[in-house]
Design a protein around this motif. Structure first.
Motif, PDB file in Angstrom:
ATOM      1  N   PHE A  25       0.376  -0.890  -0.270  1.00  0.00           N
ATOM      2  CA  PHE A  25       0.113  -0.368   0.087  1.00  0.00           C
ATOM      3  C   PHE A  25       0.911   1.403   0.053  1.00  0.00           C
ATOM      4  CE2 PHE A  25      -2.051   3.129   2.381  1.00  0.00           C
ATOM      5  CZ  PHE A  25      -2.832   3.964   2.017  1.00  0.00           C
ATOM      6  N   TYR A  26       1.643   1.389   0.849  1.00  0.00           N
ATOM      7  CA  TYR A  26       2.981   1.859   1.263  1.00  0.00           C
ATOM      8  C   TYR A  26       3.577   2.976   0.128  1.00  0.00           C
ATOM      9  CZ  TYR A  26       1.832   3.719   5.797  1.00  0.00           C
ATOM     10  OH  TYR A  26       1.621   4.645   6.847  1.00  0.00           O
ATOM     11  N   ALA A  27       4.152   1.796  -1.005  1.00  0.00           N
ATOM     12  CA  ALA A  27       4.405   1.768  -1.996  1.00  0.00           C
ATOM     13  C   ALA A  27       3.622   2.561  -3.325  1.00  0.00           C
ATOM     14  CB  ALA A  27       5.405   0.481  -2.839  1.00  0.00           C
ATOM     15  N   LYS A  28       2.484   2.202  -3.562  1.00  0.00           N
ATOM     16  CA  LYS A  28       1.741   2.293  -4.130  1.00  0.00           C
ATOM     17  C   LYS A  28       0.553   3.587  -3.743  1.00  0.00           C
ATOM     18  CE  LYS A  28      -1.381   0.598  -7.798  1.00  0.00           C
ATOM     19  NZ  LYS A  28      -2.778  -0.580  -7.762  1.00  0.00           N
ATOM     20  N   ALA A  29       0.841   3.287  -3.556  1.00  0.00           N
ATOM     21  CA  ALA A  29       0.154   4.879  -2.588  1.00  0.00           C
ATOM     22  C   ALA A  29       0.793   6.516  -2.027  1.00  0.00           C
ATOM     23  CB  ALA A  29      -1.026   5.255  -0.799  1.00  0.00           C
ATOM     24  N   PHE A  30       2.218   6.346  -1.907  1.00  0.00           N
ATOM     25  CA  PHE A  30       2.905   7.241  -1.373  1.00  0.00           C
ATOM     26  C   PHE A  30       4.385   7.533  -2.391  1.00  0.00           C
ATOM     27  CE2 PHE A  30       0.048   6.377   1.761  1.00  0.00           C
ATOM     28  CZ  PHE A  30      -0.389   8.014   2.047  1.00  0.00           C
ATOM     29  N   GLY A  31       4.521   6.010  -3.469  1.00  0.00           N
ATOM     30  CA  GLY A  31       5.913   6.056  -4.101  1.00  0.00           C
ATOM     31  C   GLY A  31       7.006   6.036  -3.797  1.00  0.00           C
ATOM     32  N   TYR A  32       7.162   4.972  -2.935  1.00  0.00           N
ATOM     33  CA  TYR A  32       8.539   4.447  -2.686  1.00  0.00           C
ATOM     34  C   TYR A  32       9.137   2.799  -2.965  1.00  0.00           C
ATOM     35  CZ  TYR A  32       7.958   8.112   1.546  1.00  0.00           C
ATOM     36  OH  TYR A  32       8.439   9.283   2.227  1.00  0.00           O
ATOM     37  N   THR A  33       9.586   2.712  -2.773  1.00  0.00           N
ATOM     38  CA  THR A  33      10.146   1.680  -3.310  1.00  0.00           C
ATOM     39  C   THR A  33      11.024   1.049  -2.500  1.00  0.00           C
ATOM     40  OG1 THR A  33      11.722   2.937  -4.764  1.00  0.00           O
ATOM     41  CG2 THR A  33      12.673   0.638  -4.257  1.00  0.00           C
ATOM     42  N   VAL A  34       9.959  -1.014  -2.160  1.00  0.00           N
ATOM     43  CA  VAL A  34      10.627  -1.659  -1.089  1.00  0.00           C
ATOM     44  C   VAL A  34      11.871  -1.425  -0.875  1.00  0.00           C
ATOM     45  CG1 VAL A  34       9.846  -3.728   0.004  1.00  0.00           C
ATOM     46  CG2 VAL A  34       8.098  -2.770  -1.603  1.00  0.00           C
ATOM     47  N   ARG A  35      12.061  -1.853   0.386  1.00  0.00           N
ATOM     48  CA  ARG A  35      13.522  -2.129   0.209  1.00  0.00           C
ATOM     49  C   ARG A  35      13.782  -4.039   0.518  1.00  0.00           C
ATOM     50  NH1 ARG A  35      16.727   0.706   4.546  1.00  0.00           N
ATOM     51  NH2 ARG A  35      16.716   1.960   3.822  1.00  0.00           N
ATOM     52  N   ARG A  36      12.650  -4.222   1.409  1.00  0.00           N
ATOM     53  CA  ARG A  36      12.677  -5.873   1.948  1.00  0.00           C
ATOM     54  C   ARG A  36      10.932  -5.584   2.508  1.00  0.00           C
ATOM     55  NH1 ARG A  36      15.531  -6.294   7.053  1.00  0.00           N
ATOM     56  NH2 ARG A  36      15.031  -8.598   7.624  1.00  0.00           N
ATOM     57  N   LEU A  37      11.048  -6.933   1.850  1.00  0.00           N
ATOM     58  CA  LEU A  37       9.719  -7.589   3.076  1.00  0.00           C
ATOM     59  C   LEU A  37      10.727  -9.262   3.547  1.00  0.00           C
ATOM     60  CD1 LEU A  37       7.295  -7.887   3.609  1.00  0.00           C
ATOM     61  CD2 LEU A  37       6.439  -8.889   1.690  1.00  0.00           C
ATOM     62  N   ASP A  38      10.325  -9.129   4.388  1.00  0.00           N
ATOM     63  CA  ASP A  38      10.984 -10.725   5.103  1.00  0.00           C
ATOM     64  C   ASP A  38      10.166 -11.577   4.871  1.00  0.00           C
ATOM     65  OD1 ASP A  38      13.181 -11.337   6.989  1.00  0.00           O
ATOM     66  OD2 ASP A  38      10.875 -12.489   8.248  1.00  0.00           O
ATOM     67  N   VAL A  39      10.933 -12.976   4.581  1.00  0.00           N
ATOM     68  CA  VAL A  39       9.553 -14.164   3.530  1.00  0.00           C
ATOM     69  C   VAL A  39       8.806 -14.516   5.481  1.00  0.00           C
ATOM     70  CG1 VAL A  39      11.715 -14.963   1.889  1.00  0.00           C
ATOM     71  CG2 VAL A  39      11.211 -15.761   4.801  1.00  0.00           C
ATOM     72  N   SER A  40       9.129 -14.417   6.408  1.00  0.00           N
ATOM     73  CA  SER A  40       8.075 -14.664   7.713  1.00  0.00           C
ATOM     74  C   SER A  40       6.820 -13.259   7.214  1.00  0.00           C
ATOM     75  CB  SER A  40       8.875 -14.004   8.718  1.00  0.00           C
ATOM     76  OG  SER A  40       8.837 -13.193   8.746  1.00  0.00           O
ATOM     77  N   HIS A  41       7.123 -12.636   6.771  1.00  0.00           N
ATOM     78  CA  HIS A  41       6.585 -11.475   6.236  1.00  0.00           C
ATOM     79  C   HIS A  41       5.882 -10.832   7.290  1.00  0.00           C
ATOM     80  CE1 HIS A  41       4.177 -11.652   2.246  1.00  0.00           C
ATOM     81  NE2 HIS A  41       5.365 -12.747   2.295  1.00  0.00           N
ATOM     82  N   ARG A  42       7.061 -10.622   8.848  1.00  0.00           N
ATOM     83  CA  ARG A  42       6.966  -9.936   9.852  1.00  0.00           C
ATOM     84  C   ARG A  42       7.730  -8.132  10.093  1.00  0.00           C
ATOM     85  NH1 ARG A  42       8.520 -13.639  14.252  1.00  0.00           N
ATOM     86  NH2 ARG A  42       7.479 -12.392  15.384  1.00  0.00           N
ATOM     87  N   TRP A  43       8.163  -8.438   8.747  1.00  0.00           N
ATOM     88  CA  TRP A  43       9.001  -6.957   8.882  1.00  0.00           C
ATOM     89  C   TRP A  43       8.906  -7.021   7.461  1.00  0.00           C
ATOM     90  CZ3 TRP A  43      10.875  -3.696  12.496  1.00  0.00           C
ATOM     91  CH2 TRP A  43      11.939  -2.697  11.859  1.00  0.00           C
ATOM     92  N   GLY A  44       8.961  -5.384   6.996  1.00  0.00           N
ATOM     93  CA  GLY A  44       8.595  -4.555   6.175  1.00  0.00           C
ATOM     94  C   GLY A  44       9.969  -3.190   5.917  1.00  0.00           C
ATOM     95  N   GLU A  45      10.263  -3.016   4.775  1.00  0.00           N
ATOM     96  CA  GLU A  45      10.561  -2.031   5.081  1.00  0.00           C
ATOM     97  C   GLU A  45      10.951  -1.336   3.532  1.00  0.00           C
ATOM     98  OE1 GLU A  45      15.633  -2.466   5.750  1.00  0.00           O
ATOM     99  OE2 GLU A  45      14.926  -2.716   7.615  1.00  0.00           O
ATOM    100  N   LEU A  46      10.803   0.131   3.827  1.00  0.00           N
ATOM    101  CA  LEU A  46      10.223   0.800   2.507  1.00  0.00           C
ATOM    102  C   LEU A  46      12.065   2.007   1.733  1.00  0.00           C
ATOM    103  CD1 LEU A  46       6.928   2.454   2.296  1.00  0.00           C
ATOM    104  CD2 LEU A  46       7.889   0.183   0.946  1.00  0.00           C
ATOM    105  N   GLU A  47      12.422   2.259   0.941  1.00  0.00           N
ATOM    106  CA  GLU A  47      13.149   2.920   0.902  1.00  0.00           C
ATOM    107  C   GLU A  47      12.908   4.722   0.791  1.00  0.00           C
ATOM    108  OE1 GLU A  47      16.794   4.023   0.464  1.00  0.00           O
ATOM    109  OE2 GLU A  47      16.345   1.675   0.559  1.00  0.00           O
ATOM    110  N   SER A  48      13.068   5.374   1.774  1.00  0.00           N
ATOM    111  CA  SER A  48      13.347   6.464   1.501  1.00  0.00           C
ATOM    112  C   SER A  48      14.037   7.784   1.595  1.00  0.00           C
ATOM    113  CB  SER A  48      12.413   7.342   3.166  1.00  0.00           C
ATOM    114  OG  SER A  48      12.728   6.760   4.270  1.00  0.00           O
ATOM    115  N   ARG A  49      15.008   7.984   1.414  1.00  0.00           N
ATOM    116  CA  ARG A  49      16.388   8.556   1.288  1.00  0.00           C
ATOM    117  C   ARG A  49      16.874   8.729   2.969  1.00  0.00           C
ATOM    118  NH1 ARG A  49      14.993  12.642  -2.302  1.00  0.00           N
ATOM    119  NH2 ARG A  49      13.489  12.750  -1.644  1.00  0.00           N
ATOM    120  N   HIS A  50      16.246   8.903   3.270  1.00  0.00           N
ATOM    121  CA  HIS A  50      16.730   9.856   5.070  1.00  0.00           C
ATOM    122  C   HIS A  50      16.997   8.803   5.376  1.00  0.00           C
ATOM    123  CE1 HIS A  50      17.237  13.294   2.048  1.00  0.00           C
ATOM    124  NE2 HIS A  50      15.798  13.461   2.394  1.00  0.00           N
ATOM    125  N   THR A  51      15.879   7.762   6.220  1.00  0.00           N
ATOM    126  CA  THR A  51      15.562   6.892   6.916  1.00  0.00           C
ATOM    127  C   THR A  51      14.452   5.879   6.793  1.00  0.00           C
ATOM    128  OG1 THR A  51      15.089   6.731   9.508  1.00  0.00           O
ATOM    129  CG2 THR A  51      13.197   8.033   7.756  1.00  0.00           C
TER     130      THR A  51
END
Length: 139
Positions: A25-51
């Motif tokens: 949702f955040y990738a599509k709605a706000f234009g972020y790139t997914v950095r990582r989605l853990d195979v367990s789906h218990r942790w995900g990260e978006l690339e936002s340049r600053h943090t």
């Protein structure tokens, strides 16, 4: 003497119902790139340049037992004690994209007295997201 205690802001962690859905949702709605989605789906990260914008389940025994349970708003008239803010050059287009991709409109963009154009939406977990312009420093 230099200090080794100067912090670097590393993460903002959002506690959500479904990590994979929130990351998508955040990738599509706000234009972020997914950095990582853990195979367990218990942790995900978006690339936002600053943090890093990270996602983890609202309830998990590792954190609930240590720091307490997450308290979500019980109705649309309540909000969590966190607001996520994203800055864009074209606030109106960013707001429109967010709503077209599932964000719940709260208030359309408008000029604020402090010189920022701001609109508000809620994400799929009810978290308030501010879609705003960059704030220019006062002269």
């Amino acid at each position: 003497m230099a200090s080794n205690l100067t912090p670097a802001f590393a993460y903002t962690v959002l506690y959500v119902k479904d990590v994979a859905k929130s990351v998508a949702f955040y990738a599509k709605a706000f234009g972020y790139t997914v950095r990582r989605l853990d195979v367990s789906h218990r942790w995900g990260e978006l690339e936002s340049r600053h943090t890093t914008i990270a996602f983890t389940p609202s309830h998990q025994h590792e954190t609930d037992d240590l720091t307490g349970t997450v308290q979500a708003p019980r109705s649309s008239t309540e909000r969590s004690p966190l607001e996520v803010c994203f800055a864009y050059t074209d606030v109106d287009a960013a707001y429109k994209r967010a709503v077209e991709n599932g964000a719940i409109p709260v208030s359309e963009p408008e000029e604020k007295e402090w010189g920022q154009r701001v609109g508000y939406v809620r994400d799929i977990d009810g978290i308030v997201v501010r879609v705003g312009s960059f704030v220019e420093p006062r002269k």
